[in-house]
Design a protein around this motif. Sequence first.
Motif, short mmCIF file in Angstrom:
data_model
loop_
_atom_site.label_atom_id
_atom_site.label_comp_id
_atom_site.label_asym_id
_atom_site.label_seq_id
_atom_site.Cartn_x
_atom_site.Cartn_y
_atom_site.Cartn_z
N PRO A 197 0.73 -1.14 0.10
CA PRO A 197 -0.05 0.04 0.05
C PRO A 197 0.98 1.36 0.04
O PRO A 197 1.92 1.39 0.30
N CYS A 198 0.31 2.46 -0.68
CA CYS A 198 0.97 3.54 -0.55
C CYS A 198 0.20 4.48 0.40
O CYS A 198 -0.59 4.06 1.05
N GLN A 199 0.82 5.63 0.53
CA GLN A 199 0.27 6.54 1.39
C GLN A 199 -1.15 7.28 0.91
O GLN A 199 -2.02 7.37 2.06
N ILE A 200 -1.39 7.07 -0.27
CA ILE A 200 -2.79 7.49 -0.71
C ILE A 200 -3.96 6.56 -0.22
O ILE A 200 -4.90 6.76 -0.07
N HIS A 201 -3.45 5.46 0.19
CA HIS A 201 -4.40 4.44 0.93
C HIS A 201 -4.56 4.55 2.40
O HIS A 201 -5.69 4.06 2.83
N ASN A 202 -3.87 5.42 2.94
CA ASN A 202 -4.13 5.69 4.29
C ASN A 202 -5.57 6.58 4.37
O ASN A 202 -5.75 7.28 3.77
N ASN A 203 -6.07 6.16 5.42
CA ASN A 203 -7.46 6.56 5.72
C ASN A 203 -7.69 8.13 5.76
O ASN A 203 -8.58 8.76 5.65
N CYS A 204 -6.45 8.93 6.23
CA CYS A 204 -6.53 10.23 6.45
C CYS A 204 -5.88 11.01 5.16
O CYS A 204 -5.37 12.01 5.48
N SER A 205 -5.61 10.30 4.09
CA SER A 205 -4.80 11.03 2.79
C SER A 205 -5.60 12.11 2.29
O SER A 205 -4.91 13.16 1.88
N GLY A 206 -6.95 12.15 2.41
CA GLY A 206 -7.67 13.44 2.00
C GLY A 206 -7.30 14.45 2.92
O GLY A 206 -6.95 15.66 2.38
N LYS A 207 -7.42 14.18 4.16
CA LYS A 207 -7.04 15.24 5.13
C LYS A 207 -5.72 15.78 4.86
O LYS A 207 -5.32 16.99 4.76
N HIS A 208 -4.60 14.90 4.75
CA HIS A 208 -3.19 15.45 4.35
C HIS A 208 -3.04 16.07 2.82
O HIS A 208 -2.41 17.05 2.82
N ALA A 209 -3.92 15.74 1.94
CA ALA A 209 -3.88 16.46 0.92
C ALA A 209 -4.47 17.88 0.94
O ALA A 209 -3.71 18.90 0.31
N GLY A 210 -5.49 18.16 2.17
CA GLY A 210 -5.70 19.53 2.31
C GLY A 210 -4.67 20.26 2.93
O GLY A 210 -4.30 21.34 2.78
N PHE A 211 -3.88 19.45 3.93
CA PHE A 211 -2.49 19.88 4.55
C PHE A 211 -1.62 20.46 3.58
O PHE A 211 -1.17 21.28 3.62
N LEU A 212 -1.46 19.71 2.62
CA LEU A 212 -0.41 19.96 1.38
C LEU A 212 -0.88 21.15 0.67
O LEU A 212 0.00 22.02 0.29
N THR A 213 -2.12 21.25 0.54
CA THR A 213 -2.81 22.52 -0.25
C THR A 213 -2.52 23.78 0.31
O THR A 213 -2.12 24.68 -0.03
N LEU A 214 -2.71 23.60 1.75
CA LEU A 214 -2.50 24.72 2.56
C LEU A 214 -0.84 25.32 2.55
O LEU A 214 -0.52 26.33 2.58
N THR A 215 -0.16 24.21 2.83
CA THR A 215 1.18 24.20 2.99
C THR A 215 1.81 24.97 1.71
O THR A 215 2.51 25.93 1.73
N LYS A 216 1.27 24.62 0.58
CA LYS A 216 1.85 25.24 -0.68
C LYS A 216 1.40 26.63 -0.77
O LYS A 216 2.04 27.46 -1.12
N HIS A 217 0.18 26.80 -0.27
CA HIS A 217 -0.48 28.25 -0.35
C HIS A 217 0.47 29.15 0.63
O HIS A 217 0.54 30.54 0.13
N LEU A 218 0.82 28.67 1.68
CA LEU A 218 1.56 29.32 2.52
C LEU A 218 3.01 29.64 2.42
O LEU A 218 3.82 30.58 2.98
N GLY A 219 3.54 28.83 1.54
CA GLY A 219 4.89 28.77 0.88
C GLY A 219 5.76 28.06 2.13
O GLY A 219 6.89 28.45 2.39
N ALA A 220 5.26 27.16 2.95
CA ALA A 220 5.93 26.53 4.06
C ALA A 220 6.66 25.37 3.71
O ALA A 220 6.57 24.79 2.69
N GLY A 221 7.29 24.97 4.86
CA GLY A 221 8.27 23.86 4.59
C GLY A 221 7.45 22.45 4.45
O GLY A 221 6.12 22.57 4.84
N PRO A 222 8.08 21.56 4.27
CA PRO A 222 7.49 20.06 3.91
C PRO A 222 6.88 19.26 4.96
O PRO A 222 6.11 18.47 4.81
N ASP A 223 7.41 19.59 6.17
CA ASP A 223 7.11 18.76 7.29
C ASP A 223 5.85 19.54 7.94
O ASP A 223 5.83 19.83 9.18
#
Length: 329
Positions: free
Chosen positions: A126-152
């Motif tokens: 399985p990959c991380q997209i299979h994680n039950n929280c991957s949608g929430k984390h896609a949202g986190f990544l979207t906000l991270t990109k918007h803020l220009g923040a670091g990857p962690d």
Amino acid sequence: MANSVDLVEVWRGDLLECVHQGHAVVCDDTGQIVQAWGDPAKVIYPRSSCKMVQALPLLESGAGAHLTDEQLALACASHQGAAIHTDRVKAWLEDLSLTDDAFRCGPQMPSDKPARKGLIRAHAEPCQIHNNCSGKHAGFLTLTKHLGAGPDYELIDHPVQQACKAAFEEVTEETSPMFGIDGCSAPNHACTVHGLARAMAFFASAGDRSDRRSQAAVKLTQAMATFPELVAGETRACTDLMRAMDHKVAIKTGAEGVFAAIIPEMRLGVALKIRDGATRASEAAIAAILVKLGVLDAAHPAAIARMQPAVKNWRGTVTGRIRPAATLV
């Protein structure tokens, strides 16, 4: 401080074999308790039941202005890794020009049977997209990109998590006393059962207000109620019960026996915690409370399946039944 109370019973034949205790609160749009069981001041981790709160900064910031309702539902999801979930999360990552490696949630074998069997047949991991929280984390990544923040983005001092904490404390109207690390590696902030119900009441009454946070809450609630199959998955309690309530109520489960509900037509929020963390008990209890509030028909098959499921042995013989305790009836 009140003690936990009996919420769900498990009978085998004529003997009460097991009792699940817990705490629950129904809260109105002023933050006041309408009804409570056990201790409203009990401090808990909401776990995944508060994902809609964690998604507030995604919309408030403007980062998610382009997202569809399906994507917003996934941002609030604890999905089962079915194709309807992973295909959409993968496309979301591609829109961000990112790969599975950008996630910080970790790989998880999907609970969806066809998806799990497909991986096994292909001798694939399985990959991380299979994680039950991957949608929430896609949202986190979207906000991270918007803020220009670091990857962690999963770290507590990251701007994404600081925004989530601020939103959480404001809608619960509490200063969180502590946080724990959730199964998906993101911080999960503690609050009281009353605080979680108060947050759900904020979402339920958000349509009365025009500020940015309230508008975000309305969009997230509507997305969850409209696409319950993306919030959870087929046969899951969240999906079945939201459909049974004609998509007018948004509900969300969390690990260790937590459940929350948003009831816009009544401007009520509900939160409950089963003391021993049993899912069978949290599902029975939330269904019973929704029936008690008049938003779920007790005769609906989805309600019966959660409130009074038969206990069967390996031969399929009915040996007992789960049912709400007298306190909830």
